[in-house]
Design a protein around this motif. Structure first.
Motif, PDB file in Angstrom:
ATOM      1  N   PHE A 131       0.836  -1.203   0.000  1.00  0.00           N
ATOM      2  CA  PHE A 131       0.000   0.000   0.000  1.00  0.00           C
ATOM      3  C   PHE A 131       0.870   1.252   0.000  1.00  0.00           C
ATOM      4  CE2 PHE A 131      -2.956   3.223   1.427  1.00  0.00           C
ATOM      5  CZ  PHE A 131      -4.057   2.914   0.656  1.00  0.00           C
ATOM      6  N   PHE A 134       1.819   2.032  -3.396  1.00  0.00           N
ATOM      7  CA  PHE A 134       0.765   2.809  -4.057  1.00  0.00           C
ATOM      8  C   PHE A 134       0.909   4.293  -3.737  1.00  0.00           C
ATOM      9  CE2 PHE A 134      -3.353   4.844  -3.191  1.00  0.00           C
ATOM     10  CZ  PHE A 134      -3.822   4.967  -4.481  1.00  0.00           C
ATOM     11  N   VAL A 135       1.145   4.586  -2.442  1.00  0.00           N
ATOM     12  CA  VAL A 135       1.241   5.995  -2.045  1.00  0.00           C
ATOM     13  C   VAL A 135       2.431   6.660  -2.743  1.00  0.00           C
ATOM     14  CG1 VAL A 135       1.605   7.550  -0.115  1.00  0.00           C
ATOM     15  CG2 VAL A 135       0.102   5.595   0.145  1.00  0.00           C
ATOM     16  N   GLU A 138       1.697   7.429  -6.241  1.00  0.00           N
ATOM     17  CA  GLU A 138       0.896   8.640  -6.393  1.00  0.00           C
ATOM     18  C   GLU A 138       1.759   9.884  -6.238  1.00  0.00           C
ATOM     19  OE1 GLU A 138      -2.452   8.569  -7.354  1.00  0.00           O
ATOM     20  OE2 GLU A 138      -1.715   6.551  -7.668  1.00  0.00           O
ATOM     21  N   LEU A 141       3.674  10.288  -9.352  1.00  0.00           N
ATOM     22  CA  LEU A 141       2.799  10.642 -10.470  1.00  0.00           C
ATOM     23  C   LEU A 141       2.347  12.088 -10.378  1.00  0.00           C
ATOM     24  CD1 LEU A 141       0.607   7.471 -10.864  1.00  0.00           C
ATOM     25  CD2 LEU A 141       2.270   8.378 -12.451  1.00  0.00           C
ATOM     26  N   ILE A 142       1.965  12.519  -9.170  1.00  0.00           N
ATOM     27  CA  ILE A 142       1.419  13.871  -9.097  1.00  0.00           C
ATOM     28  C   ILE A 142       2.513  14.888  -9.396  1.00  0.00           C
ATOM     29  CG2 ILE A 142       1.709  14.468  -6.649  1.00  0.00           C
ATOM     30  CD1 ILE A 142      -1.330  15.221  -6.788  1.00  0.00           C
ATOM     31  N   THR A 172      -6.661   3.558  -9.894  1.00  0.00           N
ATOM     32  CA  THR A 172      -7.888   2.907  -9.436  1.00  0.00           C
ATOM     33  C   THR A 172      -7.737   1.393  -9.477  1.00  0.00           C
ATOM     34  OG1 THR A 172      -9.024   4.742 -10.462  1.00  0.00           O
ATOM     35  CG2 THR A 172     -10.357   2.925  -9.739  1.00  0.00           C
ATOM     36  N   LEU A 175      -5.722   0.140  -6.602  1.00  0.00           N
ATOM     37  CA  LEU A 175      -6.469   0.016  -5.357  1.00  0.00           C
ATOM     38  C   LEU A 175      -7.368  -1.208  -5.364  1.00  0.00           C
ATOM     39  CD1 LEU A 175      -7.425   3.683  -4.516  1.00  0.00           C
ATOM     40  CD2 LEU A 175      -5.986   2.161  -3.215  1.00  0.00           C
ATOM     41  N   LEU A 178      -5.197  -4.087  -4.565  1.00  0.00           N
ATOM     42  CA  LEU A 178      -4.827  -4.152  -3.155  1.00  0.00           C
ATOM     43  C   LEU A 178      -6.008  -4.617  -2.307  1.00  0.00           C
ATOM     44  CD1 LEU A 178      -2.640  -0.967  -2.755  1.00  0.00           C
ATOM     45  CD2 LEU A 178      -1.946  -3.322  -3.063  1.00  0.00           C
ATOM     46  N   LEU A 188      -0.603  -6.356   4.067  1.00  0.00           N
ATOM     47  CA  LEU A 188      -0.107  -5.644   2.891  1.00  0.00           C
ATOM     48  C   LEU A 188       1.404  -5.537   2.900  1.00  0.00           C
ATOM     49  CD1 LEU A 188      -2.843  -2.919   2.754  1.00  0.00           C
ATOM     50  CD2 LEU A 188      -2.447  -4.653   1.040  1.00  0.00           C
TER      51      LEU A 188
ATOM     52  N   VAL B  39     -13.994   2.250  -5.947  1.00  0.00           N
ATOM     53  CA  VAL B  39     -12.862   1.564  -5.321  1.00  0.00           C
ATOM     54  C   VAL B  39     -12.837   1.826  -3.826  1.00  0.00           C
ATOM     55  CG1 VAL B  39     -11.008   3.263  -5.534  1.00  0.00           C
ATOM     56  CG2 VAL B  39     -10.498   0.877  -5.810  1.00  0.00           C
ATOM     57  N   MET B  84      -6.082  14.185  -6.498  1.00  0.00           N
ATOM     58  CA  MET B  84      -5.857  13.887  -7.915  1.00  0.00           C
ATOM     59  C   MET B  84      -6.962  14.475  -8.786  1.00  0.00           C
ATOM     60  SD  MET B  84      -3.113  12.312  -8.579  1.00  0.00           S
ATOM     61  CE  MET B  84      -1.799  11.465  -7.737  1.00  0.00           C
TER      62      MET B  84
END
Lengths: 513, 118
Positions: A131, A134-135, A138, A141-142, A172, A175, A178, A188, B39, B84
Motif C-alpha cells: 500500500f 501505491f502511495v 501517487e 505521479l502527481i 484505481t 487500489l 490491493l 499488505l 474503489v 488527484m
C-alpha cells in the motif's frame, strides 16, 4: 540500532521541496542552488547506501518504530540501493541540464516538483509494503503531472491530460488489486504476504490470481508494455525534453515492482501465480519490442523516435524480467541501468539539437552550428540505445540473449531482440543522417511554415554539454567495468531470490522492536 | 447488505468505465470520480462487512470487531483521489483554454515541420 540513513532519500526531498516551493518561489537562483545542493547530497547518500548494502545484509527501517507486519517498513537491499543511486545520478544530470538550458525558468515550481519526483521514485524503490508502494506511486505521479505540463503549450497540455487520465485509471486498478489482495491474505507487507500465501487456503487461489493479474496490469501500465503502452510516445514526445529524460527512470519503477512482487510476495513456486510472468508478460514484451522498432522506423520527428526507442528497450528489459531466473534477472538489472541512462542521454541530446534547429521534423534543414560535436554525441547515444559495441547496450543485450536459452523462449526472444535491434539501428541511422548530414542551403524555401527565427550561432556552453557527456561516459564506464557491475548485479539478484532471507530480515525485527 | 454493497461497486464501476471512455474531458473526470468512489466502497468491504462493531478490540478475546485497517486505507485513498481529481480538473481546464476544445484525443500528427517545439 537502526540506520536512519535509509529514510533520507525520501525525507530530504520531502523537506526540501516545500521550502523551495514556498520560501524560494520568487527567487530562481536560490531555488537552483538549493535544488542542486540537495540533489548532490542525495547522490552522496545513495552512494553511501549502496556501499552499505553491498555488504549483503538486508537492512530494514521500521517507520515510527512499529514492528514489521503492523507498521510500514523501508527495506534496503542491493537492488533498491543501486536503483536509488541510479535515480539520483540521473536526477543530478537532468537538473544541471535543465538549469543550463533554462528549461526550469519556462514555468513555475520546476525545482519543487523535481524534488517531489525524486522523493516518490526513491520511496517506491525502498518501500516494503504494497500500500505504501501505491502511495509513493501517487507521489511520483502527481509530481510528474506538474513536470509533464511544465512550460505549457497546446499539444503539451492535451498530451498531459491524457497522461493524467491513464494514470488515474491505473491508480484505481491498483487500489482494486490491493483490496482483493487484502481481503484474501489480510496483510499488505510484502514479506508477510509471502508467508501468508504459503499457507493460504487453496479455495482462495482464484482471488490471489486475480490480485496478481491486476497488479501486473498496473505495473505494465507504468512500464509501458503492450497493450497498455499507448500513453508513452505521446507523453515523452510532448514533455519538456529534460523531463522526458527523468521519466526514463519512471518506466523502470514498473519493471522493479514486477521483479520485487514476483520474487518476494508471489514467489516462485506459488501455484496460483507462478505462470503469470511466462504466460502473459513474455508475449507482451515480444510485441512491445516489435511496436517500439516499428515506431522508430515510422517516426517522422525526433522526440517520438526516441520515445519509441524507449518502448523497444522496455520490451527487451521485460523479456528478461519475464523469464524470472536469477541469470535473466541479473541481465535485466544490467540492461535496466544501461537503458535508463541511454534514453536519458538521447533526450538531453535531442534537447540540445532542437535548441538550434528549426522544428523537430526529420527532414532536411539548414546546417546548425557545431554540427560535428552534436553529431558525434548523437552517434554515441544512438549506438548505446540500439545496442552496438563498444557501449554498454551491446553487453546488456548480449547478457539478456545469453540468459534466454530455454527451448520455448529462444526462438521468440532472440528473433524479437535481434530483428528489433536491426530495425532500430536503421531508424536511428536514418534520423541521424537526416538531421546532421542532409542539410539544405541556408534559408531553405521548402517548408510550409515560414519560421522567422534564425538558428542562433551561440556555442553550447560546457554546462549544457556536460550532463549528456557525463551520461555517455558512465555508459562507457559500464562497458569497461562490466565485470564489477555484473558481479554486483548477480549479487543483487542472489539477494532478491533469497526469499527466506528477506522475510526473516523484515519480520525478524519483532523481538528487537 | 452484501447485495447492496456489491451492486453499488458494480454499478459505480460500470458507470465510471463508460464515462472514462467518452471523448470529452468533463465526462472523463466524472467517470474517474465514480471509479474512485467504487474503489473506496470496495476497499471498505475488503475487511469484511460488519455492522455496529467496534473497530478495535475492547478486551483481548472478545472476537467481534471490524477490521480497522481498510478504514485507514480508504481514508488514504479518499485523500489521494480527492487531490488527484483537483489536479485533473486544473489540467483539463488548462488544456481547454490552450486548445479551445475539450476533446481528449490528440489531433492528427502535425504535418512535418510546423510543430512548435516549446
Amino acid at each position: 540500532m537502526m540506520s536512519h540513513w535509509i529514510i533520507l532519500p525520501v525525507l530530504l526531498p520531502a523537506l526540501l521541496a516545500p521550502i523551495i516551493g514556498f520560501v524560494m518561489r520568487h527567487d530562481l537562483t536560490m531555488a537552483r542552488i538549493a535544488s542542486v545542493a540537495g540533489t548532490i547530497v542525495l547522490v552522496a547518500i545513495a552512494m553511501g547506501l549502496t556501499v552499505s548494502a553491498a555488504g549483503g545484509e538486508t537492512q530494514v527501517y521500521d517507520l515510527g518504530n512499529w514492528p514489521a507486519p503492523f507498521g510500514i517498513v523501508l527495506v534496503l537491499d542491493r537492488l533498491s540501493a543501486i536503483l536509488v543511486l541510479l535515480t539520483m545520478v540521473l536526477g543530478l544530470a537532468v537538473l544541471i541540464h535543465a538549469i543550463a538550458t533554462g528549461w526550469d525558468a519556462r514555468g513555475r515550481h520546476f525545482h519543487a516538483l523535481f524534488q517531489f519526483q525524486l522523493m516518490g521514485i526513491a520511496g517506491a524503490f525502498l518501500t516494503g509494503d504494497v500500500f505504501n508502494l501505491f502511495v509513493f506511486f501517487e507521489v511520483l505521479l502527481i509530481a510528474s503531472y506538474g513536470l509533464m505540463i511544465h512550460g505549457g503549450g497546446r499539444e503539451r497540455m492535451r498530451a498531459g491530460l491524457q497522461y493524467v487520465v491513464i494514470n488515474l485509471a491505473g491508480s484505481t486498478l491498483f487500489l482494486f488489486a490491493l483490496g482483493v489482495l487484502y481481503s484474501s491474505v489480510g496483510t499488505l507487507n510484502m514479506a508477510d504476504i509471502a508467508l501468508r500465501l504459503q499457507e493460504a487456503d487453496p479455495a482462495e487461489a482464484g482471488l490471489i490470481r486475480v490480485a496478481a493479474m491486476l497488479l501486473m496490469i498496473v505495473f505494465a501500465v507504468k512500464a509501458a508494455l503492450f497493450p497498455v503502452h499507448f500513453w508513452l510516445p505521446a507523453t515523452y514526445a510532448n514533455a519538456p525534453a529534460p523531463v522526458a529524460a527523468l521519466f526514463a527512470i519512471m518506466t523502470k519503477v514498473g519493471a522493479y515492482a514486477i521483479i520485487r512482487v514476483h520474487t518476494v510476495s508471489f514467489g516462485p513456486g506459488l501455484e496460483a501465480t507462478q505462470d503469470i510472468p511466462g504466460t502473459w508478460l513474455f508475449p507482451a514484451a515480444i510485441i512491445t519490442i516489435a511496436l517500439g522498432a516499428l515506431g522508430v522506423l515510422g517516426a517522422r520527428q525526433l522526440l517520438p523516435l526516441i520515445a519509441f526507442s524507449v518502448v523497444g528497450s522496455m520490451g527487451t528489459l521485460m523479456i528478461a524480467v519475464a523469464a524470472l531466473t536469477p541469470q535473466a534477472t541479473a541481465a535485466a538489472l544490467y540492461y535496466l541501468l544501461h537503458s535508463t541512462l541511454a534514453a536519458a542521454a538521447l533526450f538531453l541530446l535531442a534537447d540540445l539539437v532542437l535548441s538550434r534547429r528549426d522544428g523537430q521534423a526529420l527532414s532536411p534543414r539548414p546546417a546548425m552550428a557545431q554540427t560535428g560535436l552534436l553529431a558525434a554525441l548523437f552517434f554515441g547515444a544512438a549506438i548505446a540505445m540500439t545496442g552496438m559495441p563498444p557501449l554498454s547496450g551491446f553487453l546488456g543485450k548480449l547478457l539478456v540473449l545469453d540468459a534466454l536459452r530455454m527451448p520455448g523462449q529462444i526462438t521468440w526472444a532472440w528473433s524479437a531482440i535481434l530483428i528489433g535491434s536491426l530495425v532500430t539501428i536503421v531508424g536511428f541511422a536514418r534520423a541521424g543522417s537526416m538531421i546532421f548530414w542532409k542539410t539544405t542551403p541556408t534559408d531553405a524555401p521548402d517548408e510550409s511554415a515560414p519560421e522567422t527565427e534564425v538558428a542562433e550561432p551561440r556555442r553550447l556552453t560546457v554546462a549544457e554539454l556536460a550532463p549528456t557527456m557525463a551520461i555517455l561516459a558512465i555508459l562507457g564506464g559500464m562497458s569497461i567495468f562490466a565485470g564489477p557491475v555484473m558481479s554486483f548485479a548477480e549479487d543483487a539478484t542472489a539477494q532478491i531470490y533469497d526469499r527466506d532471507g528477506y522475510i526473516a530480515a523484515v519480520l525478524g525485527q519483532q523481538e528487537e522492536g | 447488505m452484501e447485495l447492496i454493497v456489491a451492486s453499488a461497486v458494480g454499478v459505480l464501476t460500470a458507470g465510471g468505465v463508460y464515462l472514462v471512455l467518452r471523448l470529452r474531458s468533463f465526462p472523463v473526470i466524472l467517470g474517474l470520480a465514480l471509479l474512485s468512489y467504487a474503489v473506496n466502497v470496495f476497499l471498505f468491504a475488503s475487511g469484511r462487512l460488519a455492522i455496529n462493531m467496534p473497530p478495535v478490540l475492547q478486551k483481548y478475546g472478545e472476537a467481534s470487531y471490524t477490521d480497522p485497517l481498510p478504514q485507514a486505507l480508504v481514508l488514504t485513498a479518499i485523500v489521494i483521489s480527492f487531490g488527484m481529481t483537483a489536479v485533473l480538473v486544473m489540467i483539463a481546464l488548462g488544456a481547454f483554454f490552450e486548445a479551445e476544445t475539450d476533446e481528449i484525443n490528440m489531433d492528427d500528427p502535425a504535418p512535418a515541420g510546423d510543430e512548435d517545439r516549446a
